[in-house]
Design an enzyme around this catalytic site. Sequence first.
Site, short mmCIF file in Angstrom:
data_model
loop_
_atom_site.label_atom_id
_atom_site.label_comp_id
_atom_site.label_asym_id
_atom_site.label_seq_id
_atom_site.Cartn_x
_atom_site.Cartn_y
_atom_site.Cartn_z
N ARG A 152 14.01 -13.11 20.42
CA ARG A 152 14.92 -12.30 19.62
C ARG A 152 16.38 -12.68 19.92
O ARG A 152 16.68 -13.26 20.97
CB ARG A 152 14.73 -10.81 19.93
CG ARG A 152 13.32 -10.28 19.66
CD ARG A 152 13.25 -8.81 20.05
NE ARG A 152 11.95 -8.21 19.76
CZ ARG A 152 10.96 -8.12 20.65
NH1 ARG A 152 11.14 -8.58 21.88
NH2 ARG A 152 9.81 -7.55 20.33
N LYS A 161 12.85 -5.70 24.64
CA LYS A 161 13.15 -4.30 24.36
C LYS A 161 12.73 -3.43 25.53
O LYS A 161 11.73 -3.70 26.20
CB LYS A 161 12.43 -3.86 23.08
CG LYS A 161 12.95 -4.54 21.82
CD LYS A 161 12.21 -4.03 20.58
CE LYS A 161 12.78 -4.64 19.31
NZ LYS A 161 12.08 -4.17 18.10
N HIS A 187 16.35 -13.91 13.10
CA HIS A 187 15.05 -13.27 12.93
C HIS A 187 14.16 -14.09 11.98
O HIS A 187 12.94 -14.11 12.15
CB HIS A 187 15.23 -11.85 12.39
CG HIS A 187 14.20 -10.90 12.91
ND1 HIS A 187 13.99 -10.69 14.27
CD2 HIS A 187 13.29 -10.11 12.28
CE1 HIS A 187 13.01 -9.81 14.42
NE2 HIS A 187 12.58 -9.45 13.24
N ARG A 193 12.59 -16.65 14.03
CA ARG A 193 11.51 -16.02 14.83
C ARG A 193 10.25 -15.88 13.97
O ARG A 193 9.14 -16.16 14.43
CB ARG A 193 11.99 -14.67 15.35
CG ARG A 193 10.97 -13.87 16.14
CD ARG A 193 11.69 -12.66 16.74
NE ARG A 193 10.82 -11.55 17.07
CZ ARG A 193 10.18 -11.41 18.22
NH1 ARG A 193 10.30 -12.33 19.15
NH2 ARG A 193 9.43 -10.35 18.46
N HIS A 223 5.58 -8.43 21.53
CA HIS A 223 5.25 -7.24 20.75
C HIS A 223 4.44 -6.27 21.62
O HIS A 223 3.55 -6.68 22.36
CB HIS A 223 4.42 -7.60 19.52
CG HIS A 223 5.22 -8.23 18.43
ND1 HIS A 223 4.66 -8.99 17.42
CD2 HIS A 223 6.55 -8.20 18.17
CE1 HIS A 223 5.61 -9.41 16.61
NE2 HIS A 223 6.76 -8.94 17.04
N TYR A 238 2.17 -11.37 10.44
CA TYR A 238 2.27 -12.83 10.30
C TYR A 238 0.98 -13.45 9.82
O TYR A 238 0.98 -14.56 9.30
CB TYR A 238 2.70 -13.44 11.64
CG TYR A 238 4.04 -12.94 12.10
CD1 TYR A 238 5.21 -13.32 11.45
CD2 TYR A 238 4.15 -12.04 13.15
CE1 TYR A 238 6.45 -12.83 11.85
CE2 TYR A 238 5.38 -11.55 13.56
CZ TYR A 238 6.51 -11.95 12.90
OH TYR A 238 7.73 -11.46 13.28
#
Length: 300
Positions: free
Chosen positions: A147, A171, A240, A243, A266, A275
């Site tokens: 990211r 995150k 993004h 990514r 994730h 995806y």
Amino acid sequence: MLQRFLDYLRYELNRAPLTIEAYKLDISQFQEWLCPEESRNADLSTVTANDVRAWLASLAKAGDSPRTLRRKIISIRMLFNWMMKTGEIKISPIRDVPLPKISKPLPDLIKPEEIENALKKLQEEDDNPSNLMKYLIVDMFYSLGIRRAELIKLNDADISFSKGEIKVTGKRSKQRVIPVPQRLLDKIKDWQNLRDREEEVTTNQNPLFIMKGKRISADQVYKIVKEALFDSTARKKSPHALRHSFASGMLNGGADIDSVKEFLGHASLATTQIYTHISLNEIKKAYQSAHPRSVDNKKQ
């Protein structure tokens, strides 16, 4: 009753004026539908779930989008929850009315050949500190799928040249370690050497990417990627999008979805599964363009 509800939104919940106005319009529209000639006197305490469903059906027939319908349901739901709170009704008639699902658009993808062309242009002057950094940033997004915030946080200490790994802080400060190809490690080393000769660092955090002595910012990274992908046909030219292109390329190349999930950082497999839809779209395009019997109306 409507005015009391609006006062509740304003004085107790401290909602913004525009939010209150939106609630008012949605509820007034519902009242007018219930009693076209006497909308102000519509008895909301007698409303049933069937009334709400019929109203929503009329809006959908008139062309309102699922997103608009969802907002209107939320407005009406808020009203009936307040009416339960004040004792006007015992059960909300909208409690079993589901919110319309809003389909999420598939992420933008940058074509592999477009990314390679962008990198080739940047590599032509990679002895220039600025160009080498730009090349490395685009390459890391596409090769590692990290990211933007993760790239910005990278410090020199996060890179292990001996193990061929990078420690990424994602995150909620969750860290993961991802493998890095040797060619990319070589570029990182080239950048560090050039950076230390050309840049005057004014921070003691040893960030990997700096501009004018400071850790690179989110806006600077976005601008670098957007300019590098200027010739791309993608609608959105962003970190993004690179990514997304990484994830799609991994799945199309045969990687299992669990590995891609760990690579991307994730928390849920459901997030990664979007995806698989991208990969299926690519398969469909290839089939429709290549197979002689892929189109229904072709002669048998």
